[in-house]
Scaffold this active site. Sequence first.
Site, short mmCIF file in Angstrom:
data_model
loop_
_atom_site.label_atom_id
_atom_site.label_comp_id
_atom_site.label_asym_id
_atom_site.label_seq_id
_atom_site.Cartn_x
_atom_site.Cartn_y
_atom_site.Cartn_z
N ALA A 37 0.80 -1.22 0.13
CA ALA A 37 0.01 0.01 -0.06
C ALA A 37 0.86 1.15 -0.12
CB ALA A 37 -0.78 0.01 1.25
N LYS A 38 0.55 2.07 -0.78
CA LYS A 38 1.25 3.49 -0.91
C LYS A 38 0.70 4.26 0.23
CE LYS A 38 3.23 6.34 -4.51
NZ LYS A 38 4.48 6.01 -4.18
N VAL A 39 1.29 4.21 1.53
CA VAL A 39 0.82 4.64 2.59
C VAL A 39 1.65 6.04 3.02
CG1 VAL A 39 0.18 4.46 5.04
CG2 VAL A 39 -0.24 2.59 3.38
N TYR A 88 6.62 6.34 4.48
CA TYR A 88 7.48 7.19 3.70
C TYR A 88 8.49 7.84 4.86
CZ TYR A 88 6.10 6.00 -0.83
OH TYR A 88 5.62 4.93 -1.90
#
Length: 304
Positions: A157-159, A163
């Site tokens: 998931a690009k949460v 980052y």
Amino acid sequence: MEKTKKIWMDGKFVNWEDANVHILTHTLHYGLGVFEGIRCYKCEDGRSAVFRLQEHTDRLFESAHIMQVQIPYSREDINKAIIETLKVNDLKEGYIRPLVYLSAGSMGIYPKDNPVKVAIAVWSWGAYLGEKAIKEGIRVKISSFTRHHVNVGMTKAKVVGNYVNSILAKREVIAMGYDEALLLDTDGYISEGSGENIFMVKDGLLKTTPLTSVLRGITRDSVIRIAKDKGIPVLEGRFSRDELYTADEAFFTGTAAEITPIREVDNRKIGEGKPGPVTKIIQETFFNAVKGREKKYAMWLAYL
Ligand code: PPE
């Protein structure tokens, strides 16, 4: 960063300067939000096209699904809003950043009734690591920070919060004079860059890390497809840092980074220390595809 005029915020176009949120925005405190990074290219015939728009929108919804965030729009709504935002800003080529976030409401880690909001910003963005990086390759350092364990951060998931790990790694290696960070997974194998997937070439075989602990990169998928079409054998399999040290070629892939050759890892020259033949053919085909010069990949382009 070059400003554009308008940002799409929940169905309305807001002036760039006024695109603000409340300070108690849940995502700002706890990091649960999902986003995408998409590029739009100006094609040969003068038209603009978004590269693999549907796949990016699908991944946005998958990220939200993993994180149990209910996006209050359909995939079609988001596709349309992205196209509209590019048109309103008269942006022919650039980067698109859809962000899904939990707005102000409850405080405390349990997001009870915080409304889910969506914003889409676009701006002009040249080569992520510089034009020279695309042509000559970059110097990479393996970070002392490990990539998320698959049961700690949801790596598919690009949460937003994921980052922080990327920032730690990137800051560390930039401070040491390198161009980009490469992270190892919790078992000590190569995983991915701070914002890129990685490929290596050895004896004609193109190898990339399996999806186990990395983001399912859309550029990665495009490269695998291009390689197969060119008759280059591809293997999705784990490799260690010393296997990478002895690679003939290596490169990063990502929407922002596009195809960035790697000329050095941990002060060890990769191959001849410049982009090799496999990297070059893949890079060239990729840029032909995004710019509409390769009919075979026309299905990847959503024209404005
Ligand atoms: N891994 C990570 C961790 C990642 O963030 C990206 C994209 C990729 C792999 C490659 O995925 P794809 O873009 O689908 O090929 N990183 C985005 C963020 C860059 C940024 O600085 O922000 C991007 O490339 O848009």
